[in-house]
Design a protein around this motif. Structure first.
Motif, PDB file in Angstrom:
ATOM      1  N   SER A 204       0.991  -1.151  -0.033  1.00 31.70           N
ATOM      2  CA  SER A 204      -0.037  -0.051   0.149  1.00 31.70           C
ATOM      3  C   SER A 204       1.134   1.116  -0.162  1.00 31.70           C
ATOM      4  CB  SER A 204      -0.862   0.029   1.192  1.00 31.70           C
ATOM      5  OG  SER A 204      -1.608   1.210   1.084  1.00 31.70           O
ATOM      6  N   GLU A 205       1.798   1.255   0.907  1.00 28.95           N
ATOM      7  CA  GLU A 205       2.632   2.653   0.999  1.00 28.95           C
ATOM      8  C   GLU A 205       3.332   2.867  -0.187  1.00 28.95           C
ATOM      9  OE1 GLU A 205       5.845   4.849   4.034  1.00 28.95           O
ATOM     10  OE2 GLU A 205       4.928   2.744   4.296  1.00 28.95           O
ATOM     11  N   THR A 206       4.206   1.712  -0.724  1.00 27.52           N
ATOM     12  CA  THR A 206       4.967   2.096  -1.968  1.00 27.52           C
ATOM     13  C   THR A 206       3.909   2.173  -3.043  1.00 27.52           C
ATOM     14  OG1 THR A 206       6.418   0.330  -0.956  1.00 27.52           O
ATOM     15  CG2 THR A 206       6.463   0.795  -3.316  1.00 27.52           C
ATOM     16  N   ARG A 207       2.773   1.764  -3.242  1.00 32.51           N
ATOM     17  CA  ARG A 207       1.855   2.154  -4.266  1.00 32.51           C
ATOM     18  C   ARG A 207       1.460   3.311  -4.355  1.00 32.51           C
ATOM     19  NH1 ARG A 207      -1.166  -1.720  -3.134  1.00 32.51           N
ATOM     20  NH2 ARG A 207      -2.998  -0.619  -1.925  1.00 32.51           N
ATOM     21  N   GLN A 208       1.272   3.981  -3.190  1.00 35.19           N
ATOM     22  CA  GLN A 208       1.013   5.346  -3.044  1.00 35.19           C
ATOM     23  C   GLN A 208       1.934   6.331  -3.538  1.00 35.19           C
ATOM     24  OE1 GLN A 208      -0.399   5.830   0.920  1.00 35.19           O
ATOM     25  NE2 GLN A 208      -2.210   4.800   0.948  1.00 35.19           N
ATOM     26  N   ILE A 209       2.957   5.806  -3.184  1.00 36.00           N
ATOM     27  CA  ILE A 209       4.102   6.926  -3.492  1.00 36.00           C
ATOM     28  C   ILE A 209       4.333   6.592  -5.163  1.00 36.00           C
ATOM     29  CG2 ILE A 209       6.699   7.288  -3.328  1.00 36.00           C
ATOM     30  CD1 ILE A 209       6.721   6.148  -0.576  1.00 36.00           C
ATOM     31  N   LEU A 210       4.382   5.466  -5.836  1.00 40.08           N
ATOM     32  CA  LEU A 210       4.643   5.365  -7.208  1.00 40.08           C
ATOM     33  C   LEU A 210       3.441   5.967  -8.026  1.00 40.08           C
ATOM     34  CD1 LEU A 210       6.152   1.675  -7.249  1.00 40.08           C
ATOM     35  CD2 LEU A 210       7.053   3.743  -7.592  1.00 40.08           C
ATOM     36  N   SER A 211       2.279   5.940  -7.313  1.00 38.61           N
ATOM     37  CA  SER A 211       0.921   6.415  -8.045  1.00 38.61           C
ATOM     38  C   SER A 211       1.061   7.992  -8.069  1.00 38.61           C
ATOM     39  CB  SER A 211      -0.331   6.056  -7.278  1.00 38.61           C
ATOM     40  OG  SER A 211      -0.472   4.743  -7.353  1.00 38.61           O
ATOM     41  N   ALA A 212       1.429   8.429  -6.996  1.00 47.56           N
ATOM     42  CA  ALA A 212       1.730   9.945  -6.901  1.00 47.56           C
ATOM     43  C   ALA A 212       2.636  10.528  -7.809  1.00 47.56           C
ATOM     44  CB  ALA A 212       1.964  10.429  -5.569  1.00 47.56           C
ATOM     45  N   ALA A 213       3.727   9.780  -7.901  1.00 48.90           N
ATOM     46  CA  ALA A 213       4.938  10.322  -8.790  1.00 48.90           C
ATOM     47  C   ALA A 213       4.646   9.947 -10.245  1.00 48.90           C
ATOM     48  CB  ALA A 213       6.080   9.379  -8.470  1.00 48.90           C
ATOM     49  N   VAL A 214       3.651   8.775 -10.617  1.00 48.92           N
ATOM     50  CA  VAL A 214       3.514   8.716 -12.048  1.00 48.92           C
ATOM     51  C   VAL A 214       2.364   9.798 -12.447  1.00 48.92           C
ATOM     52  CG1 VAL A 214       1.845   6.976 -11.842  1.00 48.92           C
ATOM     53  CG2 VAL A 214       3.338   7.126 -13.888  1.00 48.92           C
ATOM     54  N   ILE A 215       1.384  10.095 -11.488  1.00 47.67           N
ATOM     55  CA  ILE A 215       0.436  11.138 -11.884  1.00 47.67           C
ATOM     56  C   ILE A 215       0.896  12.538 -12.226  1.00 47.67           C
ATOM     57  CG2 ILE A 215      -1.599  12.272 -11.086  1.00 47.67           C
ATOM     58  CD1 ILE A 215      -2.335   9.696  -9.733  1.00 47.67           C
ATOM     59  N   MET A 216       2.121  12.957 -11.421  1.00 48.73           N
ATOM     60  CA  MET A 216       2.555  14.112 -11.163  1.00 48.73           C
ATOM     61  C   MET A 216       3.385  14.283 -12.662  1.00 48.73           C
ATOM     62  SD  MET A 216       2.944  17.147 -10.331  1.00 48.73           S
ATOM     63  CE  MET A 216       2.029  17.059  -8.744  1.00 48.73           C
ATOM     64  N   LEU A 217       4.237  13.144 -12.835  1.00 46.09           N
ATOM     65  CA  LEU A 217       5.203  13.060 -14.182  1.00 46.09           C
ATOM     66  C   LEU A 217       4.330  13.205 -15.494  1.00 46.09           C
ATOM     67  CD1 LEU A 217       7.964  10.768 -13.093  1.00 46.09           C
ATOM     68  CD2 LEU A 217       8.242  13.135 -13.461  1.00 46.09           C
ATOM     69  N   SER A 218       3.108  12.459 -15.610  1.00 41.28           N
ATOM     70  CA  SER A 218       2.482  12.296 -16.633  1.00 41.28           C
ATOM     71  C   SER A 218       1.760  13.721 -16.836  1.00 41.28           C
ATOM     72  CB  SER A 218       1.321  11.260 -16.681  1.00 41.28           C
ATOM     73  OG  SER A 218       0.664  11.314 -15.409  1.00 41.28           O
ATOM     74  N   ALA A 219       1.111  14.265 -15.774  1.00 40.57           N
ATOM     75  CA  ALA A 219       0.646  15.317 -15.925  1.00 40.57           C
ATOM     76  C   ALA A 219       1.683  16.706 -16.385  1.00 40.57           C
ATOM     77  CB  ALA A 219      -0.304  15.968 -14.627  1.00 40.57           C
ATOM     78  N   MET A 220       2.819  16.673 -15.974  1.00 40.01           N
ATOM     79  CA  MET A 220       3.503  17.682 -16.574  1.00 40.01           C
ATOM     80  C   MET A 220       3.964  17.268 -17.960  1.00 40.01           C
ATOM     81  SD  MET A 220       6.295  17.725 -13.102  1.00 40.01           S
ATOM     82  CE  MET A 220       7.208  19.198 -13.989  1.00 40.01           C
ATOM     83  N   GLU A 221       4.381  16.138 -18.286  1.00 34.22           N
ATOM     84  CA  GLU A 221       4.523  15.774 -19.779  1.00 34.22           C
ATOM     85  C   GLU A 221       3.310  16.198 -20.541  1.00 34.22           C
ATOM     86  OE1 GLU A 221       5.909  14.011 -23.191  1.00 34.22           O
ATOM     87  OE2 GLU A 221       6.719  14.609 -21.514  1.00 34.22           O
ATOM     88  N   PHE A 222       2.241  15.752 -20.254  1.00 34.53           N
ATOM     89  CA  PHE A 222       1.134  16.130 -21.002  1.00 34.53           C
ATOM     90  C   PHE A 222       0.848  17.705 -21.087  1.00 34.53           C
ATOM     91  CE2 PHE A 222      -3.691  16.905 -21.735  1.00 34.53           C
ATOM     92  CZ  PHE A 222      -3.833  16.261 -22.912  1.00 34.53           C
ATOM     93  N   THR A 223       1.031  18.527 -20.126  1.00 38.84           N
ATOM     94  CA  THR A 223       1.101  20.040 -19.967  1.00 38.84           C
ATOM     95  C   THR A 223       2.147  20.565 -20.891  1.00 38.84           C
ATOM     96  OG1 THR A 223       0.222  20.064 -17.789  1.00 38.84           O
ATOM     97  CG2 THR A 223       1.135  21.917 -18.695  1.00 38.84           C
ATOM     98  N   LEU A 224       3.223  19.810 -21.244  1.00 37.54           N
ATOM     99  CA  LEU A 224       4.388  20.509 -21.987  1.00 37.54           C
ATOM    100  C   LEU A 224       3.990  20.138 -23.562  1.00 37.54           C
ATOM    101  CD1 LEU A 224       7.599  19.536 -19.980  1.00 37.54           C
ATOM    102  CD2 LEU A 224       6.543  21.651 -20.246  1.00 37.54           C
ATOM    103  N   LEU A 225       3.568  18.899 -23.617  1.00 38.32           N
ATOM    104  CA  LEU A 225       3.095  18.512 -24.846  1.00 38.32           C
ATOM    105  C   LEU A 225       2.000  19.588 -25.415  1.00 38.32           C
ATOM    106  CD1 LEU A 225       3.207  16.774 -27.204  1.00 38.32           C
ATOM    107  CD2 LEU A 225       1.630  15.217 -26.262  1.00 38.32           C
ATOM    108  N   VAL A 226       0.968  19.701 -24.630  1.00 35.81           N
ATOM    109  CA  VAL A 226      -0.277  20.657 -25.056  1.00 35.81           C
ATOM    110  C   VAL A 226       0.618  22.143 -25.418  1.00 35.81           C
ATOM    111  CG1 VAL A 226      -2.274  21.716 -24.421  1.00 35.81           C
ATOM    112  CG2 VAL A 226      -1.973  19.486 -23.883  1.00 35.81           C
TER     113      VAL A 226
END
Length: 691
Positions: A368-390
């Motif tokens: 659970s704890e590791t999953r939460q950290i990875l999920s938060a990291a991947v959501i933030m990175l993907s949001a930044m990547e999509f923002t830069l692409l747009v």
């Protein structure tokens, strides 16, 4: 005595033409070996050219004589150009052939550069012999106008460097390339007068003899100044080794020339390149959008949860895997094309981290704890990547807001670096006043007061720093702070004044000023973003190796041919386009006339263009049709570009017709004023006579 070669050279140097003519006839009659006579003639020719004696050079030649590489043609032309012997220069060029070896000999030295370096701007250009040499060289189509010297300087470089504005205008009117880079990585437009460049760009926009409201009215955009020298050569390479966007990229980075990005010639050139790139760009945007939505839905709603439909979870996971694999292949292709440029970008490193974390989340289940950290990291990175692409979309509002975000963030970080000294000092003061001095009481009461908040009480150095940064935004929670002496009140009041009131409002003021400046230049920012996107793709292909081994490399060049962004020399063979403003701003590309099918009258030049006859012209026009049925606007010139172009044409016509009228009016006004002064003088004389 029989004349010798030494005697003839002596007579040449003494300018004794009569004696030289008599001795030359005897010397030539005594020569039986043709090779010896040719060598002696070359030596005498060198001396005659060195002294600039046109009459003697003519006596050494005959009607059948031709200057070539064996007759030291390149040195003769260089001497004439450096010395200003314009008549002799014209004579030698008239006696030179048109073979490839002759043209190569003519361009052994940068002749135009040699002439421009000798021009004195303080003298009258009509009497300057070097200007006459310049006209002769420019009128000869065998002379390479973009020839560079050992340091990479072209003739346009020297004309700009020595401030010879007349030569700059002549070179630009003869389509000299404005993007030549010298050994110091400088372009001719670096120090060029923006007014001269703008006037030349205006002259590159012309119209036919129809009226602006007629159906057959056409506007021509001539891109000759943007054609690299290698594309002007008759030798065509399969793979381009030139960067067509180089001068435009420099304009976008120059404060003095950036406004020229709005010029119709430059913006139309970028539009045509964007039309060729847009289909790939939007396909990439659609795939990344679907991947981002699927991946975010999977991480937020399905990852690590058992109460979700298995089919929905698998569909989202497979879609996310497909998108991540697409990104991995895309980044790997960019890495293989140009590794040095790829790893120098922070965005590429962020994309690598996103791909790694995405595969980790999609292929593994974690606690659970590791999953939460990875999920938060991947959501933030993907949001930044999509923002830069747009943000790379060359749409005015999107690109402007993206530039606002980057600029304000960068300035905030710069300000925080400077003001961090004050913030850290206040954090240490709060930690010392509210924690360290009362550590014994705090530890004794820690078990009894378990609900005490260490964050508000500055419990350690880390929480003190974080609490101070939060207080910077105005979140004080002063009721929870325990003031124990007058110093603590004083430090807190100083923090309120210097940090909350001064620094924070100062940073807000910087952000507001940056936003206002960006909104003012919104159109230029949108064009700069388009230049950056096109240049990034073209630069990657420009530095790539098409003959490299590897299946992925071959696949990349199958999908993206290395020359698909290059407009010269094949896509725009005549270096211009024609736009019909009264026919939906359709774009036509002139081509050399080819043999067509007598029944259909069409030739399949490319899969996305249609060949049309150009009336009685010697060329044919190709109607540009880029995109598909759902994107029909991709085949038209932008209406704003055409508006600017028609304004330039209208102002030119108005100026041409208004100048004579204004001049006649000014003459009439001067005559009327002169007549009034004469009457006043006569009146005063008559009054003086009466007295």
């Amino acid at each position: 005595m029989e004349p010798t070669l030494t005697t003839l050279i002596t007579l040449l140097k003494s300018h004794n033409e009569v004696a030289f003519t008599q001795a030359l006839g005897q010397f030539k009659n005594n020569k039986t070996n043709a090779n010896e006579w040719r060598n002696d003639l070359n030596e005498m020719m060198n001396v005659a050219v060195q002294y600039g004696k046109l009459s003697l050079v003519k006596r050494l030649t005959n009607e059948d004589y031709v200057f070539d590489a064996e007759s030291d043609l390149s040195s003769h032309l260089a001497r004439c150009s450096s010395s200003g012997h314009h008549e002799l220069l014209a004579f030698i060029l008239s006696k030179t052939g048109y073979l490839a070896a002759d043209i190569q000999a003519i361009n052994s030295f940068p002749l135009i550069s040699l002439v421009i370096k000798e021009i004195n701007t303080l003298k009258d250009s009509r009497k300057c012999p070097f200007f006459k040499c310049l006209y002769i060289l420019l009128d000869d189509n065998r002379v390479d106008i973009d020839k560079q010297d050992e340091q990479g300087f072209s003739a346009l470089h020297y004309a700009v460097k020595y401030k010879v504005d007349a030569a700059v205008e002549l070179l630009l009117n003869r389509s000299a390339y404005i993007g030549t880079k010298n050994a110091f990585k400088e372009l001719p437009i670096c120090e060029m007068n923006p007014r001269i460049l703008e006037e030349y760009l205006n002259s590159c926009i012309t119209a036919n003899d129809k009226r602006p409201g007629d159906e057959a009215y056409e506007v021509n955009f001539d891109f000759s100044c943007l054609v690299p020298p290698k594309c002007k050569s008759s030798i065509r390479n399969d793979y381009p080794d030139h960067d067509e966007m180089l001068p435009i990229v420099y304009m976008s980075h120059s404060d003095d020339l950036k406004y020229l990005l709005k010029h119709p010639l430059i913006s139309s050139f970028m539009l045509i390149k964007w039309l060729r790139l847009s289909i790939y760009f939007y396909i990439n945007l659609v795939i990344c959008t679907i991947s981002f939505l699927a991946f975010t839905s999977y991480v937020v709603g399905c990852y690590g949860q058992e109460n979700v439909d298995r089919w929905i979870k698998e569909i989202l996971r497979i879609t996310s895997l497909f998108g991540t694999t697409y990104m991995a292949l895309r980044e790997l292709g960019q890495m293989l094309l140009h590794a040095t440029m790829y790893f120098s970008s922070i965005e590429n490193w962020m994309e690598i981290a996103l791909i790694g974390v995405s595969y980790t989340v999609l292929l593994n289940e974690f606690p659970s704890e590791t999953r939460q950290i990875l999920s938060a990291a991947v959501i933030m990175l993907s949001a930044m990547e999509f923002t830069l692409l747009v943000g790379t979309l060359p749409i005015l509002s999107i690109s402007t807001h993206m530039v606002m975000l980057k600029t304000v963030s960068k300035n905030f970080l710069k300000s925080l670096i400077l003001y961090s000294i004050i913030l850290i000092s206040f954090a240490f003061c709060f930690y010392t006043l509210f924690k360290v001095n009362n550590s014994a009481n705090y530890l004794s009461n820690e078990s009894a007061n378990e609900k005490d908040d260490k964050f508000n009480d500055f419990g350690d150095v880390g929480s003190s720093l974080l609490k101070t940064v939060v207080m910077l935004t105005g979140e004080f929670e002063a009721a929870d702070i325990k003031f124990r002496n007058s110093i603590s009140y004083l430090i807190f009041v100083l923090f309120l004044f210097f940090v909350t009131l001064v620094i924070f409002n100062l940073m807000n003021g910087l952000a507001v000023s940056d936003t206002v400046a960006i909104k003012t230049a919104a159109e230029l920012i949108g064009l700069s973003q388009k230049v950056e996107v096109i240049s990034r793709y073209e630069h990657a292909l420009y530095h790539s190796k098409p003959n490299a081994n590897g299946m992925l490399i071959k696949l990349i060049f199958f999908i993206f041919p290395q020359n698909f962004l290059q407009l010269f020399p094949n896509y725009l063979p005549l270096h211009r386009v024609i736009v019909t403003p009264n026919q939906s701003n359709a774009i036509f590309i002139p081509h050399f006339r080819k043999h067509t099918d007598t029944e259909t009258g069409k030739v399949d030049v490319e899969s996305n263009i249609e060949l049309l006859a150009d009336g009685g012209d010697q060329n044919e026009r190709v109607k540009l049709i880029v995109g598909c049925c759902i994107l029909p606007s991709f085949s038209k010139m932008d209406s704003k570009i055409m508006k600017y172009a028609k304004e330039i044409l209208h102002s030119r016509n108005r100026r041409n017709y208004a100048v004579p009228e204004q001049s006649s009016q000014s003459v009439e006004m001067r005559l009327a004023k002169l007549e009034g002064n004469m009457e006043l003088i006569l009146q005063r004389l008559s009054n003086w006579g009466m007295k």
